[in-house]
Design a protein around this motif. Sequence first.
Motif, PDB file in Angstrom:
ATOM      1  N   VAL A 152       0.862  -1.194   0.000  1.00 20.53           N
ATOM      2  CA  VAL A 152       0.000   0.000   0.000  1.00 20.53           C
ATOM      3  C   VAL A 152       0.890   1.232   0.000  1.00 20.53           C
ATOM      4  CG1 VAL A 152      -1.732   1.311   1.315  1.00 20.53           C
ATOM      5  CG2 VAL A 152      -1.876  -1.180   1.243  1.00 20.53           C
ATOM      6  N   GLU A 153       0.538   2.204  -0.855  1.00 21.74           N
ATOM      7  CA  GLU A 153       1.274   3.479  -0.860  1.00 21.74           C
ATOM      8  C   GLU A 153       0.536   4.491   0.002  1.00 21.74           C
ATOM      9  OE1 GLU A 153       1.458   4.332  -5.020  1.00 21.74           O
ATOM     10  OE2 GLU A 153       2.429   2.386  -5.260  1.00 21.74           O
ATOM     11  N   VAL A 154       1.284   5.149   0.880  1.00 18.20           N
ATOM     12  CA  VAL A 154       0.681   6.156   1.756  1.00 18.20           C
ATOM     13  C   VAL A 154       1.538   7.422   1.746  1.00 18.20           C
ATOM     14  CG1 VAL A 154      -0.438   4.522   3.339  1.00 18.20           C
ATOM     15  CG2 VAL A 154       1.910   5.228   3.767  1.00 18.20           C
ATOM     16  N   ALA A 155       0.924   8.511   2.209  1.00 18.77           N
ATOM     17  CA  ALA A 155       1.656   9.776   2.355  1.00 18.77           C
ATOM     18  C   ALA A 155       2.328   9.788   3.723  1.00 18.77           C
ATOM     19  CB  ALA A 155       0.673  10.938   2.247  1.00 18.77           C
ATOM     20  N   VAL A 160       5.719   9.927  -0.834  1.00 20.15           N
ATOM     21  CA  VAL A 160       4.911   8.727  -1.078  1.00 20.15           C
ATOM     22  C   VAL A 160       5.746   7.522  -0.646  1.00 20.15           C
ATOM     23  CG1 VAL A 160       3.667   7.362  -2.805  1.00 20.15           C
ATOM     24  CG2 VAL A 160       3.823   9.862  -3.049  1.00 20.15           C
ATOM     25  N   VAL A 161       5.235   6.758   0.317  1.00 15.01           N
ATOM     26  CA  VAL A 161       5.990   5.642   0.900  1.00 15.01           C
ATOM     27  C   VAL A 161       5.224   4.344   0.642  1.00 15.01           C
ATOM     28  CG1 VAL A 161       6.726   4.654   3.121  1.00 15.01           C
ATOM     29  CG2 VAL A 161       6.985   7.098   2.695  1.00 15.01           C
ATOM     30  N   THR A 162       5.957   3.269   0.287  1.00 12.48           N
ATOM     31  CA  THR A 162       5.300   1.979   0.038  1.00 12.48           C
ATOM     32  C   THR A 162       5.458   1.067   1.252  1.00 12.48           C
ATOM     33  OG1 THR A 162       5.745   2.182  -2.311  1.00 12.48           O
ATOM     34  CG2 THR A 162       5.230  -0.027  -1.515  1.00 12.48           C
ATOM     35  N   LEU A 163       4.324   0.596   1.777  1.00 12.48           N
ATOM     36  CA  LEU A 163       4.348  -0.318   2.929  1.00 12.48           C
ATOM     37  C   LEU A 163       4.052  -1.732   2.445  1.00 12.48           C
ATOM     38  CD1 LEU A 163       2.044   1.712   5.366  1.00 12.48           C
ATOM     39  CD2 LEU A 163       4.548   1.787   5.231  1.00 12.48           C
ATOM     40  N   LEU A 184      -2.686   6.239  -0.922  1.00 12.23           N
ATOM     41  CA  LEU A 184      -2.581   6.801  -2.275  1.00 12.23           C
ATOM     42  C   LEU A 184      -2.718   5.756  -3.378  1.00 12.23           C
ATOM     43  CD1 LEU A 184       0.322   9.227  -1.427  1.00 12.23           C
ATOM     44  CD2 LEU A 184      -2.022   9.871  -2.008  1.00 12.23           C
ATOM     45  N   GLY A 185      -2.439   4.516  -3.055  1.00 16.03           N
ATOM     46  CA  GLY A 185      -2.550   3.475  -4.071  1.00 16.03           C
ATOM     47  C   GLY A 185      -2.192   2.133  -3.470  1.00 16.03           C
ATOM     48  N   THR A 186      -2.330   1.109  -4.278  1.00 18.78           N
ATOM     49  CA  THR A 186      -2.010  -0.234  -3.785  1.00 18.78           C
ATOM     50  C   THR A 186      -1.579  -1.116  -4.949  1.00 18.78           C
ATOM     51  OG1 THR A 186      -2.859  -2.107  -2.472  1.00 18.78           O
ATOM     52  CG2 THR A 186      -4.373  -1.145  -4.044  1.00 18.78           C
TER      53      THR A 186
END
Length: 298
Positions: A152-155, A160-163, A184-186
């Motif tokens: 999951v991408e988050v702010a 923008v950081v990918t977890l 923000l995205g997945t």
Amino acid sequence: MSKSIEQICAELDVAARFRQPMRRLTSLRAGGEIACLAFPDTPEKAARLVQRLNENGIRWSPLGYGTNLLVADGPLDRVAVSLRSMKAPVTFDGLRVAVPAGYSLPRLVNQCADRGLSGIEGLSPIPGSVGGAIKMNAGSHGYEIADVIESVEVARDGQVVTLPRAAIGFAYRHSPFTERDLILGTTLRLRPGDPATSRAEIAEYRRHRAATQPIHANSAGCIFKNPAPGLATGRIIDELGLKGETIGGATISTLHANFIVTNGAARAADILALIERIRSRAREARGIELEMEVDVWD
Ligand SMILES: Cc1cc2nc3c(=O)[nH]c(=O)nc-3n(C[C@H](O)[C@H](O)[C@H](O)COP(=O)(O)OP(=O)(O)OC[C@H]3O[C@@H](n4cnc5c(N)ncnc54)[C@H](O)[C@@H]3O)c2cc1C
């Protein structure tokens, strides 16, 4: 000196609309005016926007399609950050599907089925955005979005950081993301499937929904979570004899008792009063503490 919402949006080139009625932006068709609706058009701008709002002490909340949201009668002194203006496409790479958070979940399910990608058919009747689905780990018909998430991408801090999935503790209708997190995205990882089989499965779920839920009425889907596996809140409310109960413009659906439907002129206060009536009856009569599935902004 702290900056105003107008200044921040102008400096970041983020489109904004002010004093917007949330009644028009939520499927319950209730709620007061919100101070600002902001529409960043890239993930990077969105990450910078929420960082600047934080730095300036301005309250904000992510807004998806408003299908799991009860907004107070207001006015609400906060910024709703909508990702609807991000036009990035879905990208398919083998079994991996990268999708922006503002994308429509039912549309995504259809596209995956058409490409022979299986694993999310049961999510097709859920009318929200992908980001909203991740926030509450949406699920139906035995499917949950968490089951297919790879990352999951988050702010975070303006970036923008990918977890990875392993770092995200999902549970039944729950994610660890708080109201300070903007998804923000997945990237999903699906299974090989057969388009005709997936489409038939989707059609069956939609038929079942239309027969058992008030899908054309103003609602936010199920108001409460189920208290335990196999124990349906709709059934509990039905057994309490509350179907059809009305306060102002809000009514407990006669088709599915875990739905509150509104007449389009309901106040959030009507819905909240009905919710409180259900909770106190469930507590008194059954000793059950019902937990909200719908998010409340007040
Ligand atoms: C007729 C009907 C049937 C439904 N059936 C189901 C069902 O079967 N299963 C189910 O799970 N749900 C169901 N729902 C509820 C709802 O559709 C889902 O929860 C959906 O995933 C919410 O997405 P949304 O974009 O509308 O979120 P919103 O309602 O806009 O937001 C809900 C919450 O998520 C947060 N949020 C939204 N987007 C983001 C983001 N990008 N980053 C961080 N937080 C975010 C918001 O701040 C808010 O707190 C139903 C609703 C309706 C109206």
